[in-house]
Design a protein around this motif. Structure first.
Motif: not given
Ligand code: ATP
Length: 378
Positions: A31, A34, A36, A55-62
């Motif tokens: 992104f 970044t 992800a 952990a939060s922000g590690c990219g798992k949801t993406t």
């Molecule tokens: P959480 O547990 O907090 O949901 P996560 O591990 O699922 O976190 P992601 O949501 O995959 O993390 O995000 C991974 C990184 O990508 C983060 O730094 C987030 O800010 C960034 N990110 C995710 N979606 C977008 C987007 N649509 N635009 C810009 N950056 C994004």
């Protein structure tokens, strides 16, 4: 740490000729600047309950959203059942996703929510009714069929969302923090149910969670993510007993880490000199290590035991109890060594109250077995 999955479960990932149901091939998602998800390759097998943990922000949801088709990889390919689905839209993938918010339709009854996708697919009415009945029974909410979502508890809404996601019999179900909205007791109960349902249906579940205990309890395997990359993919047991990196050792459970350097390695016994532990450490480890190499020794608190007296053998040390956390079934003790380093150990509270417990300020001798610890090089 408990695990709901029987130890005898198949291990398809250990069979080289077994074709994975999901193949993630060198996938990156950026992104802007970044990353992800950063060059991840991963195979997930049929019938697995697979967790993306981190952990939060590690990219798992993406990563999960890319599997569902809700995000497109910047590079790399995704295969499902041998077919390249990288550019296939969500509704044409043999996948369903259960969102963290549950996303139920507020104006529809429970039964209508479950039937929604089947209606879209124009399933004949008798078959549709039977499928809805089957799903209501599966998640044990037959009596709630006519209620609207606002008339349900959080746990009941979670069941409706699960039933709706499973109604079309997807090959793969993606679950984004499925238990996030539930309180602790209900979470534990629902973990058990989710595993039961997944085993009964044989559908591959891929779940995103930041809760290591949840991942340990439910999963066949876990991919631990850190900063868009995978630290380790393993069974819960191996992840706990044989963490591959310091990050993995720290993320899953508690651990004592001692920095040091390798003195020698003979017959898989590694002797390590560690200034901060104030003693030499002996570890059974077969990975090739060379003398002088900087390493970290990882010891879980429950592997550390209290001894009558300190010996000069490796893995023996003594210190003063500085803190005690009483958790009911176990107590966690923090011991300060003469070097200033703190070591944690746990003891289960099996002794009667009348027995003399360990107390603050008491000097204790600690030791552990060379087979109960590991050497980390990363
Ligand atoms: P959480 O547990 O907090 O949901 P996560 O591990 O699922 O976190 P992601 O949501 O995959 O993390 O995000 C991974 C990184 O990508 C983060 O730094 C987030 O800010 C960034 N990110 C995710 N979606 C977008 C987007 N649509 N635009 C810009 N950056 C994004």
């Amino acid at each position: 740490m408990s695990q709901l999955r029987p130890a005898s479960s198949d291990q398809p990932w250990a069979v080289p000729e077994e074709e994975p149901i999901v193949r993630i091939d060198n996938v990156t998602k950026a992104f802007g600047s970044t990353y992800a998800v950063d060059e991840i390759s991963l195979n997930i097998h049929r019938g697995e309950f697979f967790s993306l943990l981190g952990a939060s922000g590690c990219g798992k949801t993406t990563l999960l959203r890319m599997l569902g088709g809700f995000e497109t990889p910047t590079s790399g390919r995704i295969y499902i059942d041998g077919q390249d689905v990288t550019d296939v839209p969500p509704y044409l993938r043999p996948i369903n996703m259960m969102f963290q918010s549950y996303a139920l339709f507020p104006h529809m009854s429970v039964a209508q929510n479950i039937a929604f996708g089947l209606k879209e697919d124009k399933m004949p009415t008798p078959q549709l009714r039977e499928r809805v009945r089957e799903m209501l029974a599966l998640v044990q909410i037959e009596k709630l069929a006519d209620r609207k979502p606002h008339q349900l508890s959080g746990g009941q809404r979670q069941r409706v969302a699960l039933a709706r996601a499973l109604a079309k019999h997807p090959k793969i179900l993606l679950l984004d923090e499925p238990l996030g909205a539930l309180d602790k007791k209900l979470r534990e109960h629902t973990q058990f149910e989710l595993v039961n349902i997944q085993e009964r249906l044989g559908i591959t579940f891929i779940i995103v969670t930041h809760d290591q205990e949840e991942a340990m309890t439910m999963s066949s395997r876990i991919a631990l993510m850190n900063n868009g990359r995978i630290e380790q993919v393993d069974t819960p047991r191996r992840m706990y007993e044989f963490p591959a990196t310091r990050y993995a050792a720290n993320f899953i459970g508690s651990v004592n880490l001692f920095h040091g350097h390798v003195v020698s390695q003979e017959n898989d016994m590694v002797l390590i000199h560690s200034e901060e532990s104030g003693t030499d450490l002996l570890v059974h480890d077969s990975q090739p290590l060379s003398a002088g190499m900087e390493v970290t020794v990882a010891v879980r608190p429950e592997k550390v035991s209290v001894r009558e007296a300190k010996s000069d053998e490796p893995n023996n040390l003594s210190g003063v109890i500085k803190e005690i956390a009483y958790l009911g079934d176990v107590s966690i003790y923090h011991v300060e060594l003469p070097t200033g380093k703190r070591v944690q150990f746990t003891q289960s509270n099996v002794q009667a109250l009348a027995e003399q417990p360990l107390t603050w300020g008491q000097e204790v001798c600690l030791a552990w077995n060379a087979h109960s610890c590991g050497v980390l090089t990363q």
